[in-house]
Design a protein around this motif. Structure first.
Motif, PDB file in Angstrom:
ATOM      1  N   LEU A 181      16.126   6.637   7.973  1.00  0.00           N
ATOM      2  CA  LEU A 181      16.216   6.266   6.564  1.00  0.00           C
ATOM      3  C   LEU A 181      14.896   6.404   5.813  1.00  0.00           C
ATOM      4  O   LEU A 181      14.888   6.640   4.633  1.00  0.00           O
ATOM      5  N   GLY A 232      10.478   6.986   0.019  1.00  0.00           N
ATOM      6  CA  GLY A 232       9.685   5.958  -0.642  1.00  0.00           C
ATOM      7  C   GLY A 232       8.291   5.799  -0.071  1.00  0.00           C
ATOM      8  O   GLY A 232       7.386   5.382  -0.761  1.00  0.00           O
ATOM      9  N   PHE A 233       8.155   6.105   1.199  1.00  0.00           N
ATOM     10  CA  PHE A 233       6.896   5.807   1.871  1.00  0.00           C
ATOM     11  C   PHE A 233       5.824   6.806   1.485  1.00  0.00           C
ATOM     12  O   PHE A 233       5.883   7.971   1.843  1.00  0.00           O
ATOM     13  N   LYS A 234       4.855   6.347   0.735  1.00  0.00           N
ATOM     14  CA  LYS A 234       3.745   7.225   0.346  1.00  0.00           C
ATOM     15  C   LYS A 234       2.512   6.346   0.259  1.00  0.00           C
ATOM     16  O   LYS A 234       2.473   5.405  -0.512  1.00  0.00           O
ATOM     17  N   ASP A 235       1.529   6.652   1.082  1.00  0.00           N
ATOM     18  CA  ASP A 235       0.363   5.781   1.142  1.00  0.00           C
ATOM     19  C   ASP A 235      -0.409   5.808  -0.165  1.00  0.00           C
ATOM     20  O   ASP A 235      -0.364   6.775  -0.921  1.00  0.00           O
ATOM     21  N   ILE A 236      -1.151   4.752  -0.377  1.00  0.00           N
ATOM     22  CA  ILE A 236      -1.842   4.565  -1.650  1.00  0.00           C
ATOM     23  C   ILE A 236      -2.861   5.673  -1.899  1.00  0.00           C
ATOM     24  O   ILE A 236      -3.115   6.074  -3.033  1.00  0.00           O
ATOM     25  N   PHE A 253       9.928   0.633   7.001  1.00  0.00           N
ATOM     26  CA  PHE A 253      11.090   1.379   6.520  1.00  0.00           C
ATOM     27  C   PHE A 253      11.591   0.909   5.166  1.00  0.00           C
ATOM     28  O   PHE A 253      12.120   1.692   4.400  1.00  0.00           O
ATOM     29  N   PHE A 254      11.451  -0.377   4.871  1.00  0.00           N
ATOM     30  CA  PHE A 254      12.103  -0.885   3.667  1.00  0.00           C
ATOM     31  C   PHE A 254      11.180  -1.512   2.638  1.00  0.00           C
ATOM     32  O   PHE A 254      11.652  -1.991   1.625  1.00  0.00           O
ATOM     33  N   VAL A 311       0.827  -1.207   0.000  1.00  0.00           N
ATOM     34  CA  VAL A 311       0.000   0.000   0.000  1.00  0.00           C
ATOM     35  C   VAL A 311       0.862   1.257   0.000  1.00  0.00           C
ATOM     36  O   VAL A 311       0.546   2.242  -0.654  1.00  0.00           O
ATOM     37  N   SER A 312       1.983   1.213   0.696  1.00  0.00           N
ATOM     38  CA  SER A 312       2.746   2.443   0.844  1.00  0.00           C
ATOM     39  C   SER A 312       3.965   2.539  -0.053  1.00  0.00           C
ATOM     40  O   SER A 312       4.527   3.609  -0.214  1.00  0.00           O
ATOM     41  N   TYR A 313       4.425   1.426  -0.595  1.00  0.00           N
ATOM     42  CA  TYR A 313       5.606   1.503  -1.455  1.00  0.00           C
ATOM     43  C   TYR A 313       5.330   1.085  -2.893  1.00  0.00           C
ATOM     44  O   TYR A 313       5.756   1.740  -3.826  1.00  0.00           O
ATOM     45  N   PRO A 371       2.223   0.192  -4.888  1.00  0.00           N
ATOM     46  CA  PRO A 371       0.820  -0.089  -5.190  1.00  0.00           C
ATOM     47  C   PRO A 371       0.615  -0.679  -6.581  1.00  0.00           C
ATOM     48  O   PRO A 371      -0.459  -1.177  -6.874  1.00  0.00           O
ATOM     49  N   ALA A 414      -7.491   2.414  -2.555  1.00  0.00           N
ATOM     50  CA  ALA A 414      -7.245   3.850  -2.420  1.00  0.00           C
ATOM     51  C   ALA A 414      -8.519   4.568  -1.997  1.00  0.00           C
ATOM     52  O   ALA A 414      -8.494   5.469  -1.163  1.00  0.00           O
ATOM     53  N   VAL A 441      17.898   3.667  11.746  1.00  0.00           N
ATOM     54  CA  VAL A 441      17.037   3.132  10.689  1.00  0.00           C
ATOM     55  C   VAL A 441      15.842   4.051  10.473  1.00  0.00           C
ATOM     56  O   VAL A 441      15.418   4.309   9.348  1.00  0.00           O
ATOM     57  N   ALA A 442      15.327   4.585  11.583  1.00  0.00           N
ATOM     58  CA  ALA A 442      14.168   5.452  11.482  1.00  0.00           C
ATOM     59  C   ALA A 442      14.459   6.680  10.630  1.00  0.00           C
ATOM     60  O   ALA A 442      13.569   7.249  10.003  1.00  0.00           O
TER      61      ALA A 442
END
Lengths: 443, 295
Positions: free
Chosen positions: B17, B21-25, A396-397, A283-285, A287, A299, B14-15
């Motif tokens: 980093l 990239g993180f973007k919700d749908i 995070f990854f 959902v977050s990386y 889709p 969405a 790590v936090a």
């Protein structure tokens, strides 16, 4: 004797000390009343002594149930185990009159099977042993007794087939049992932890079961069984990961159906571990992994949710975990109410309030349900925890993080040993000594 | 330092980093179709049209909503960058499965566009490419009545999930770039046209060389092309049989062809096919039309 016993014990009203006399002789008896069966005291001591149909002195000498105690150091322990101490003519005899309270004819509850034996192990260790012995009538069955716990003095029995057992494992278990140093042991899980030794382990490396058929099958495969007094569960060791994934019914039902069920089990263990993490990472990386239609509907349903996906996951998982925990701890009658309220109403309301998306509710219920598919309870508990580290990584990854997390889990599993035996060893027609890479021999 | 502070420190690092990239749908704007046209402006030659999906939790026929953003820019990637300032969410090309090239652009040269499409990381190479006639922008503005979710009509028309027409040639981005790069192959693209009402017609096929469109086939030629080149089975033939009009539905096609050099700049294609329809088998050989050497 009575004077010495009075000194040995604290003030206790239930400690009975009597002096009896008949025409033949005078005896002193001492016992702790609640621990002893009153009927046995009457039938074997008081009545024969007072009726004098047969010489009590001779009876003490002939009947092996009256055991001569030579060392006064044992008095305390014998009394505490429900024995009666008898002093007759300068000799001390003990007589076992212990009263064991246990559930009558227990049915399997934790690991129920539709076919197969419905009788579970008993809390009385003798009844358990009876079940095992009668299902494994072999002269090779060896039974050893140990005592664990400096205070609880819990009797323990190790049962194994002396021809089939692996001697290195047996030595290892014996050594572990003698070196365990604790005050109290009451549950099989507790003993399992002590036997395994490592305090912080992710997976159970010894199998706890209540089914006698599983136990005898394990004995036939050369494993060692540990029975504990006052506990309906026995420990099977060593165990592999795949033993935990096997239900007893797999060998009772039709071939293709059970293969399908086994596949279902592995699929669901994978789902219950990875699904929340994959939800976050997709959902977050990424889709684009969904089909277009699904992406748009997710969405759309997520657009009402004010928090990022991982907060949503944490909210929902918190709810489901508390729900599962509550329904285990609650009395059975209230338990079903809790599940209804929690499962149906809360989920529906949370989605309508815009706290979580509708897909997340599906994810959560898949995670919860597929967790219950695992046949052995201890693994099911262990697996419940495994999803959280993956969720953290996925925040995070993303997907690659989840893949690496799974890799770490598999590496950890391969590294584990259960009493010197590789834990993650595949079953099948493989000669283990040839097939194993890095087979570890115990010194 | 013992283990716990170390682990905490590692986690804290790590936090740091996370982030890009993180973007919700629901914070992403999905581009479902991208149209590229050529403008008359020398300085800003490209007109980029994005069809953006407006997601809704309910998916039902006719409920599809989309938003169109158009910009003229010097290059395509620049245009996309500039368009980000026009919208409120992050543009995501992950679901962009249809690319329309305006006919004018296709006739003048497609190389830059192909470079853009094959280099951007979030464009999937299974995306379909077509030529829009008369231009891509007007086609993307069409709202078909039956559309369930944005872009669905075009997705279905090209993919094998929905309609399968013998007149439509389907070209994916990976195949297009392969044909554009490989020696001995030339790209072929379907042509999408607008109906008088709100729908699309795709029954023509354009033949291109390594740079631009050389020839656009008529509907019947397109069908013939599909039958010969890709053995497209779900089609029919019609003709007269002993004075009676006859339509035959084809169940199997085998075709063989070779090119014969004639005098001058022309070559002739000789083809032989075998068609199967129910149990009847017919063979026909044809001398199909003259085509220029480059095709």
């Amino acid at each position: 004797m009575l004077e010495r016993i009075r000194l040995l014990f604290a003030e206790a009203v239930d400690l009975k000390m009597e002096t009896l006399a008949n025409s033949e002789m005078t005896i002193e008896i001492a016992y702790i009343a609640p621990l002893c069966e009153e009927k046995k005291v009457n039938d074997f001591i008081i009545v024969p002594f007072t009726k004098e149909e047969y010489s009590f002195r001779k009876q003490l000498g002939i009947n092996p149930d009256y055991r001569l105690v030579e060392d006064p150091a044992y008095w305390q322990e014998l009394l505490l185990r429900g024995h009666i101490l008898i002093k007759a003519a300068d000799h001390i005899y003990s007589f076992d009159a212990a009263r064991v309270i246990s559930v009558e004819n227990p049915q399997t509850q934790v690991e129920s099977a539709i076919q197969g034996p419905q009788l579970a192990l008993s809390e009385d260790i003798r009844i358990s042993l009876n079940l095992v012995r009668s299902m494994y009538p072999s002269p090779d069955l060896s039974v050893e007794e140990h005592t664990i716990g400096s205070l609880s003095k819990t009797p323990i029995m190790t049962v194994y087939d002396q021809r089939r057992v692996d001697p290195t494992v047996l030595d290892n278990v014996r050594k572990k049992l003698t070196t365990i140093n604790v005050e109290m042991v009451h549950a099989a899980g507790e003993l399992e932890k002590l036997l395994v030794g490592k305090r912080k382990h992710l997976f159970p490396t010894a199998l706890i079961t209540e089914r006698p058929d599983r136990i005898t099958r394990a004995i036939a495969r050369g494993k060692i069984i540990v029975l504990i007094k006052g506990n309906m569960f026995a420990i099977i060791l060593p165990a592999t990961f795949f033993d935990f994934m096997q239900a007893v019914e797999d060998s009772y039902d039709s071939y293709w159906m059970t293969r399908f069920l086994v596949f279902l089990r592995y699929a669901s263990i994978l789902l219950t571990i990875t699904l929340p993490a994959f939800y976050i990472s997709v959902v977050s990386y990424n889709p684009e992994l969904f089909r277009v239609q699904l992406a748009f509907s997710i969405a759309g349903s997520r657009s009402a949710v004010p928090y990022p996906s991982f907060v949503e996951v944490f909210i929902m998982l918190f709810m489901i975990e508390t729900l599962v925990e509550a329904s285990i701890r609650l009395p059975r009658y209230i338990g079903s109410t809790a599940t209804t309220v929690g499962g149906l109403i809360l989920g529906q309301a949370a989605q309508q309030a815009g706290l979580v998306s509708s897909i997340m509710i599906i994810v959560t219920s898949v995670v919860a349900i597929s967790n219950f598919v695992i046949p052995v309870n201890s693994l099911s508990f262990a697996v419940r925890f495994l999803k959280y580290p993956l969720i953290l990584i996925s925040i995070f990854f993303g997907i690659s993080g989840v893949a690496i997390g799974m890799f770490i889990y598999i590496t950890y599993l391969c590294n584990l040993r259960s009493f010197g035996k590789p834990y993650f060893r595949f079953f099948g027609k493989l000669r283990h000594l040839e097939g194993d890479v890095g087979q570890v021999k115990l010194k | 330092m013992n283990r716990l502070p170390r682990m905490t420190l590692l986690l804290l690092l790590v936090a740091l980093l996370g982030g890009c990239g993180f973007k919700d749908i629901d914070k992403r704007f999905f581009v479902v179709a991208l149209g590229i046209d050529l403008t008359d402006n020398e300085k800003k030659p490209y007109r980029i049209t994005l069809q953006l999906a407006v997601p809704s939790p309910k998916i039902e026929p006719g409920a599809s909503m989309h938003q169109i953003e158009t910009i003229d820019a010097e290059s395509i990637s620049e245009g996309v960058r500039m368009l980000k300032a026009y919208v409120d969410k992050e543009l995501d090309f992950g679901h962009c499965k249809v690319f329309l090239l305006g006919e004018k652009l296709a006739r003048s040269g497609y190389e830059d566009v192909l470079q853009f499409m094959s280099r951007r990381r979030d464009i999937q190479s299974v995306a379909d490419i077509a030529i829009g006639r008369p231009d891509a922008e007007s086609l993307l503005k069409i709202k078909p009545v039956s559309e369930r979710y944005p872009g669905n009509t075009l997705f279905l028309s090209f993919g094998s999930d929905g309609t399968e027409s013998s007149y439509t040639y389907v070209e994916s981005l990976s195949d297009f770039s392969r044909r554009a790069g490989e020696e001995g192959l030339d790209p072929i693209l379907p042509v999408v046209m607008k109906d008088k009402k709100d729908s699309f017609i795709m029954n023509r096929t354009a033949l291109l060389n390594k740079k631009k469109v050389k020839l656009i086939l008529s509907p019947s030629e397109s069908q013939l092309f599909n039958q010969i080149a890709s053995d497209f089975v779900k089609s029919s033939m019609h003709g007269n049989f002993e004075g009676m009009p006859l339509v035959v539905s084809i169940t199997e096609i085998h075709s063989r062809y070779r090119f014969v050099k004639l005098e001058g700049d022309e070559c002739l294609e000789r083809s032989k096919w075998e068609l199967c329809s129910r149990k009847r088998r017919m063979a026909c050989s044809s001398r199909s039309g003259r085509t220029s050497r480059s095709s």
